[in-house]
Design a protein around this motif. Structure first.
Motif, short mmCIF file in Angstrom:
data_model
loop_
_atom_site.label_atom_id
_atom_site.label_comp_id
_atom_site.label_asym_id
_atom_site.label_seq_id
_atom_site.Cartn_x
_atom_site.Cartn_y
_atom_site.Cartn_z
N UNK A 182 -0.21 1.99 2.75
CA UNK A 182 -0.79 0.58 3.14
C UNK A 182 -2.11 0.55 2.83
N UNK A 183 -2.92 1.78 2.95
CA UNK A 183 -4.15 1.66 2.63
C UNK A 183 -4.60 1.62 0.96
N UNK B 113 2.02 -3.63 1.31
CA UNK B 113 2.35 -4.54 2.57
C UNK B 113 3.74 -4.78 2.81
N UNK C 157 -6.21 -2.10 12.34
CA UNK C 157 -5.68 -2.24 11.17
C UNK C 157 -6.44 -2.55 9.85
N UNK D 106 -7.67 -0.08 6.89
CA UNK D 106 -7.39 -0.71 5.47
C UNK D 106 -8.67 -0.87 4.75
N UNK E 266 -1.32 -10.91 9.32
CA UNK E 266 -1.81 -9.72 8.95
C UNK E 266 -2.12 -9.68 7.40
N UNK F 282 -5.43 -8.44 5.54
CA UNK F 282 -5.51 -7.05 4.98
C UNK F 282 -5.48 -7.11 3.26
#
Lengths: 372, 252
Positions: free
Chosen positions: B82-83, B87, B108, B112, B160, B164
């Motif tokens: 995810x980082x 996604x 979160x 990230x 999200x 993100x």
């Protein structure tokens, strides 16, 4: 010895006495001892030769007196170890809030033991129409046994928080009887994180109609810890209420928790409301949570009576969801556990103590590893 | 410019009874700015593909590779993926009791972005992202996915995504359980994100309905654990009228 004259109930104790000889030595088969590691608690079945006593710093509302000079407690021990501690404690910590007094700052009682085995007597009384918050911090650096006796007089309002923090060491056997007056209210919150073997018996009785009791508990057991709560709410007055919510998290393969919630609704207790809930979250395989709710109704004329118990494992899908948003596993684990406790901890009114408890839980989770 | 390369990927579920292969040699490249639709019947393994990319522990990869800009995705933990910029918008977002949406999103975003967003700036960011998805500000105080309607769950996934800003977004059956109005809001939210960031998209769906709102550049037919045909947008129309029967015959 007093043979209690209330109508018999399997859930209520039969004998109350300050003389430990009035109680047989538990063998481990008795209902009330069957979950307890007896090897750890056996030293408390007879007076320790060099036992010390638990005391606290005196303050405006706190004094420490000879046990013989303490005001009448209105309670007698109901098992052998309690009788050993009650008769062996030479001093009594007395917390007194006068009638109609409103104490806004929490009254903090930090118990300190004078020897490796220390007995304690703590008596809290909140007067008529008085209001106070009391925080009792237990000493987990030594073995302790004792009673925290609370009385809320008619119309009084007591919030009491009892904390077993610190390291997972020592054996701690406590009774926590609360007597709730007419139209009085008690919120009793209990947090257990420290101590190796902790056995606490909170109980509630009512001195008149209209009383309300809320018992809240949060506990976290690590490997090797045994945390046991046995709760007894005895409704023998009309139009009272009780609400019991205990939540526990078990982190570590040999963690063991016990929650027994007994509620008796006697014939006179018409129009009452009662609810009790225990939820346990198993963070590791091998951890064991025993959860036994008991509700005994002698009258059907109640507003509501219910109970619930659930024990579940850590939800891997929750962990995956949080991690899939970039949150590292150990942080995700902490979020889930904090979330699990949040409704219970929200009932602890004091910000500083709530933060303290949250931090202690976070620290303990970190200690027990997580995944990173 | 980012590129997700999936090369001859084999994966499945390993239980005590043995290994069941679900993905049987998936090869696919998703670049920034390009939207790939993966369409297939139930049980074809298309959702498994999404979860294997995200790193769900239920699945075992037996051979093949996934890289993001040359980095080995398969050796990363779920949170590292995810980082790194992946996604997965989930078909069934998970409830997390006692954790508020605002706490979750900030935790979160902090993970990230590598640092906690400045509070004032963050509040503004949240506000505008939520307004774009027609979400009530009170939503932020609710517990993650707890008691959310189908539409609220999917909007929360888009929220999200918006905050993100991944490089590659995987949408797994995002249209399932949505009425037309909710689908429109979610799709508009997604299109705004795609335009703003130029992210690559892997859109996994059973129905063609969502493709009317989120236009694909490439359409792949997924059958029996692999891609069996690829083409332009018109392939979706063929599937719409003819269904998957043709592939069932060829595969048998």
């Amino acid at each position: 010895m007093t043979v209690l004259d209330a109508p018999p109930s399997d859930l209520a104790p039969r004998v109350a006495s300050a003389d430990y000889e009035d109680f047989a030595i538990p063998l481990g088969r008795e209902e009330e001892w069957r979950f307890t590691p007896l090897d750890a608690v056996r030293p408390f079945f007879a007076p320790a030769p060099d036992a010390g006593v638990l005391t606290a710093e005196p303050s405006e509302h706190v004094r420490v007196v000879d046990a013989a000079d303490a005001p009448p407690a209105g309670w007698l021990p109901t098992d052998r170890s309690a009788a050993v501690a009650w008769s062996g404690a030479t001093r009594t910590v007395v917390v007194d809030v006068a009638d109609e007094a409103v104490v806004t700052d929490p009254i903090v009682v930090e118990l300190r033991g004078s020897a490796d085995v220390s007995y304690g007597r703590v008596q809290v009384r909140v007067g008529r129409h008085a209001r106070a918050t009391v925080v009792v911090v237990h000493d987990t650096t030594v073995d302790t046994a004792g009673a925290l006796v609370t009385e809320v007089a008619d119309g009084g309002d007591l919030t009491v928080l009892s904390v077993f923090g610190g390291s997972p060491t020592g054996t701690h056997l406590w009774h926590w009887p609360a007597r709730v007056g007419r139209d009085a209210r008690i919120l009793a919150a209990q947090v257990v994180i420290g101590g190796r073997v902790v056995r606490v018996l909170p109980s509630v009785s009512y001195a008149g109609p209209g009383g309300s009791a809320e018992l809240i508990g949060a506990f976290l057991a690590d490997s090797g810890q045994h945390i046991e709560h046995r709760i007894l709410v005895d409704h023998d007055q009309p139009h009272c209420s009780s609400r019991v919510v205990y939540k526990g998290a078990l982190a570590g393969q040999t963690a063991h928790t016990v929650w027994v919630g007994d509620v008796i609704v006697r014939r006179a207790a018409v129009g009452i409301e009662t609810y009790e809930l225990n939820r346990n979250l198993l963070l590791d395989r091998g951890a064991r949570a025993d959860s036994v709710p008991n509700l005994e109704l002698e009258t059907g004329d109640v507003v509501s009576a219910g109970h619930a118990s659930a024990t579940g494992t850590f939800d891997e899908e929750q962990l995956f969801y949080l991690q899939a948003r970039g949150i590292p596993a150990n942080v995700a684990r902490q979020l889930v556990v904090r979330g699990f406790f949040v409704d219970v901890l929200a009932r602890i009114p004091e910000g500083r103590w709530r933060d303290h408890v949250l931090q202690a839980i976070a620290d303990r989770l970190h200690l027990s590893g997580g995944d990173e | 410019m980012s590129t997700l390369v999936i090369d001859d990927l084999h994966a499945g579920v390993t239980t005590d009874a043995g290994h069941t292969e679900i993905l049987r040699g998936v090869t696919l490249t998703v670049e920034s700015g390009v939207t790939h639709a993966v369409m297939g019947p139930n049980g074809s393994g298309k959702s498994t593909l999404a979860y294997v990319i995200a790193g769900h522990p239920k699945y075992t990869v037996t051979s093949g590779s996934i890289t993001l800009d040359g980095e080995d995705v398969l050796s990363m933990t779920v949170d590292q993926r995810a980082r790194a910029g992946l996604f997965l918008a989930m078909q069934y977002p998970v409830e997390v009791p006692g954790v508020s949406v605002s706490n979750f999103l900030r935790t979160s975003a902090t993970a990230v972005r590598g640092e906690a967003p400045k509070l004032r700036q963050w509040i503004g960011e949240m506000k505008s992202a939520m307004a774009g998805l027609q979400m009530d500000p009170a939503f932020a105080e609710r517990n993650v996915n707890e008691g959310f309607s189908g539409g609220e769950k999917k909007r929360h996934e888009m929220l999200q995504l918006t905050l993100l800003k991944p490089k590659i977004a995987i949408l797994d059956e995002t249209d399932s359980g949505l009425d037309v109005d909710a689908l429109r809001v979610v799709a508009e939210g997604y299109n705004a994100f795609r335009e703003e960031t130029g992210a690559g998209t892997l859109l996994i769906t059973h129905y063609t309905r969502i493709l009317r709102y989120i236009a694909p550049d490439v359409v792949h037919v997924f059958f029996d654990g692999r891609i069996v045909e690829s083409g332009g947008r018109e392939l979706a129309d063929v599937l719409e009228s003819e269904g998957y029967e043709r592939f069932e015959r060829t595969s048998a």
